[in-house]
Design a protein around this motif. Structure first.
Motif, PDB file in Angstrom:
ATOM      1  N   MET A  67       1.248  -1.360  -0.340  1.00 34.30           N
ATOM      2  CA  MET A  67      -0.077  -0.322  -0.022  1.00 34.30           C
ATOM      3  C   MET A  67       1.033   0.809  -0.101  1.00 34.30           C
ATOM      4  O   MET A  67       2.180   1.782   0.573  1.00 34.30           O
ATOM      5  N   TYR A  68       0.388   1.924  -0.493  1.00 32.08           N
ATOM      6  CA  TYR A  68       1.559   3.780  -0.946  1.00 32.08           C
ATOM      7  C   TYR A  68       0.678   4.541  -0.479  1.00 32.08           C
ATOM      8  O   TYR A  68      -0.823   4.421  -0.595  1.00 32.08           O
ATOM      9  N   ARG A  69       0.316   5.985  -0.338  1.00 31.09           N
ATOM     10  CA  ARG A  69       0.077   7.049   0.260  1.00 31.09           C
ATOM     11  C   ARG A  69       0.378   8.065  -1.517  1.00 31.09           C
ATOM     12  O   ARG A  69       0.613   7.553  -1.766  1.00 31.09           O
ATOM     13  N   ALA A  70      -0.687   9.032  -1.186  1.00 30.50           N
ATOM     14  CA  ALA A  70      -1.164  10.094  -2.054  1.00 30.50           C
ATOM     15  C   ALA A  70      -0.214  10.180  -2.286  1.00 30.50           C
ATOM     16  O   ALA A  70       0.025  10.804  -3.767  1.00 30.50           O
ATOM     17  N   SER A  71       1.145  11.068  -1.413  1.00 34.07           N
ATOM     18  CA  SER A  71       2.145  11.445  -1.442  1.00 34.07           C
ATOM     19  C   SER A  71       3.503  10.811  -2.581  1.00 34.07           C
ATOM     20  O   SER A  71       4.316  11.391  -2.885  1.00 34.07           O
ATOM     21  N   ASP A 120       1.042   0.839  -9.657  1.00 33.16           N
ATOM     22  CA  ASP A 120       0.252   0.479  -7.990  1.00 33.16           C
ATOM     23  C   ASP A 120       1.792  -0.180  -7.752  1.00 33.16           C
ATOM     24  O   ASP A 120       2.330  -0.112  -6.484  1.00 33.16           O
ATOM     25  N   LEU A 121       2.362  -1.997  -8.349  1.00 34.14           N
ATOM     26  CA  LEU A 121       3.304  -2.419  -8.023  1.00 34.14           C
ATOM     27  C   LEU A 121       4.207  -1.307  -7.593  1.00 34.14           C
ATOM     28  O   LEU A 121       5.761  -1.816  -6.531  1.00 34.14           O
ATOM     29  N   PHE A 122       5.137  -0.907  -8.789  1.00 31.31           N
ATOM     30  CA  PHE A 122       5.839   0.691  -7.863  1.00 31.31           C
ATOM     31  C   PHE A 122       6.050   0.910  -6.963  1.00 31.31           C
ATOM     32  O   PHE A 122       7.035   1.155  -5.980  1.00 31.31           O
ATOM     33  N   LEU A 123       5.044   1.458  -7.072  1.00 29.16           N
ATOM     34  CA  LEU A 123       4.949   2.589  -5.313  1.00 29.16           C
ATOM     35  C   LEU A 123       4.771   1.745  -4.193  1.00 29.16           C
ATOM     36  O   LEU A 123       5.243   2.497  -3.134  1.00 29.16           O
ATOM     37  N   SER A 124       4.366   1.082  -4.169  1.00 26.93           N
ATOM     38  CA  SER A 124       3.921  -0.173  -3.342  1.00 26.93           C
ATOM     39  C   SER A 124       5.360  -0.873  -3.025  1.00 26.93           C
ATOM     40  O   SER A 124       5.713  -0.693  -1.419  1.00 26.93           O
ATOM     41  N   ARG A 125       6.634  -0.623  -3.574  1.00 26.41           N
ATOM     42  CA  ARG A 125       7.533  -0.527  -3.520  1.00 26.41           C
ATOM     43  C   ARG A 125       8.592   0.019  -3.511  1.00 26.41           C
ATOM     44  O   ARG A 125       9.779  -0.181  -3.378  1.00 26.41           O
ATOM     45  N   ALA A 126       8.555   0.888  -4.107  1.00 24.43           N
ATOM     46  CA  ALA A 126       9.316   2.263  -3.908  1.00 24.43           C
ATOM     47  C   ALA A 126      10.018   2.169  -3.081  1.00 24.43           C
ATOM     48  O   ALA A 126       9.861   2.739  -2.202  1.00 24.43           O
ATOM     49  N   PRO A 127      11.458   2.136  -3.523  1.00 22.79           N
ATOM     50  CA  PRO A 127      12.689   2.356  -2.744  1.00 22.79           C
ATOM     51  C   PRO A 127      13.055   3.937  -2.283  1.00 22.79           C
ATOM     52  O   PRO A 127      12.584   4.540  -2.837  1.00 22.79           O
ATOM     53  N   ASP A 128      13.178   4.331  -0.967  1.00 24.83           N
ATOM     54  CA  ASP A 128      13.933   5.643  -0.873  1.00 24.83           C
ATOM     55  C   ASP A 128      14.762   6.516  -1.828  1.00 24.83           C
ATOM     56  O   ASP A 128      15.171   7.523  -1.944  1.00 24.83           O
ATOM     57  N   ASP A 129      16.352   5.626  -1.938  1.00 29.35           N
ATOM     58  CA  ASP A 129      16.964   6.033  -2.619  1.00 29.35           C
ATOM     59  C   ASP A 129      16.412   6.557  -4.138  1.00 29.35           C
ATOM     60  O   ASP A 129      16.108   4.843  -4.781  1.00 29.35           O
ATOM     61  N   ASP A 130      16.864   7.189  -4.528  1.00 30.33           N
ATOM     62  CA  ASP A 130      16.576   7.593  -7.043  1.00 30.33           C
ATOM     63  C   ASP A 130      17.633   6.591  -7.154  1.00 30.33           C
ATOM     64  O   ASP A 130      17.118   5.923  -8.219  1.00 30.33           O
ATOM     65  N   GLU A 161       5.148 -11.722  -6.118  1.00 26.38           N
ATOM     66  CA  GLU A 161       4.399 -12.004  -4.259  1.00 26.38           C
ATOM     67  C   GLU A 161       4.348 -11.274  -3.983  1.00 26.38           C
ATOM     68  O   GLU A 161       3.213 -12.137  -2.829  1.00 26.38           O
ATOM     69  N   ASP A 162       4.453 -10.636  -3.614  1.00 31.47           N
ATOM     70  CA  ASP A 162       4.512  -9.645  -2.486  1.00 31.47           C
ATOM     71  C   ASP A 162       2.532  -8.858  -2.837  1.00 31.47           C
ATOM     72  O   ASP A 162       1.890  -8.647  -2.317  1.00 31.47           O
TER      73      ASP A 162
END
Length: 102
Positions: A1-5, A36-46, A93-94
């Protein structure tokens, strides 16, 4: 899950995914799933975001039945095929899917 921000914070990466979807001729559902998959697992580091986006796009293409090769996705996202190969299974899997056993 991710936030709108998260969507706002990662807008440049989302645009990159959408451009890759255009070049791979993927439909709107696959695009949406990839984002959606990307935002759910997006790393903090660019540094890791491009690879995470590519692996998310590959996983989305499998989920939506619009399979593209790892090489094609990697080329469209400007990453190595090996980067996609190493990262797509945990994303799948996630999301609650079992990776294929080919």
């Amino acid at each position: 899950m991710y936030r709108a921000s998260d969507r706002v914070d990662n807008e440049a990466w989302i645009e990159l995914v959408e451009e890759a979807c255009d070049s791979l001729d993927l439909d709107a559902e696959t695009r949406s799933t990839a984002v959606d998959l990307f935002l759910s697992r997006a790393p903090d580091d660019d540094r890791g975001k491009r690879v995470a986006a590519a692996a998310s796009l590959y996983a989305a293409s499998l989920i939506r039945g619009e399979e593209r090769s790892q090489s094609a996705v990697a080329d469209a996202m400007d990453v190595s095929r090996l980067s996609v190969q190493k990262r797509w299974k945990p994303i799948l899997e996630d999301a609650g899917f079992s990776p294929p056993s080919w």
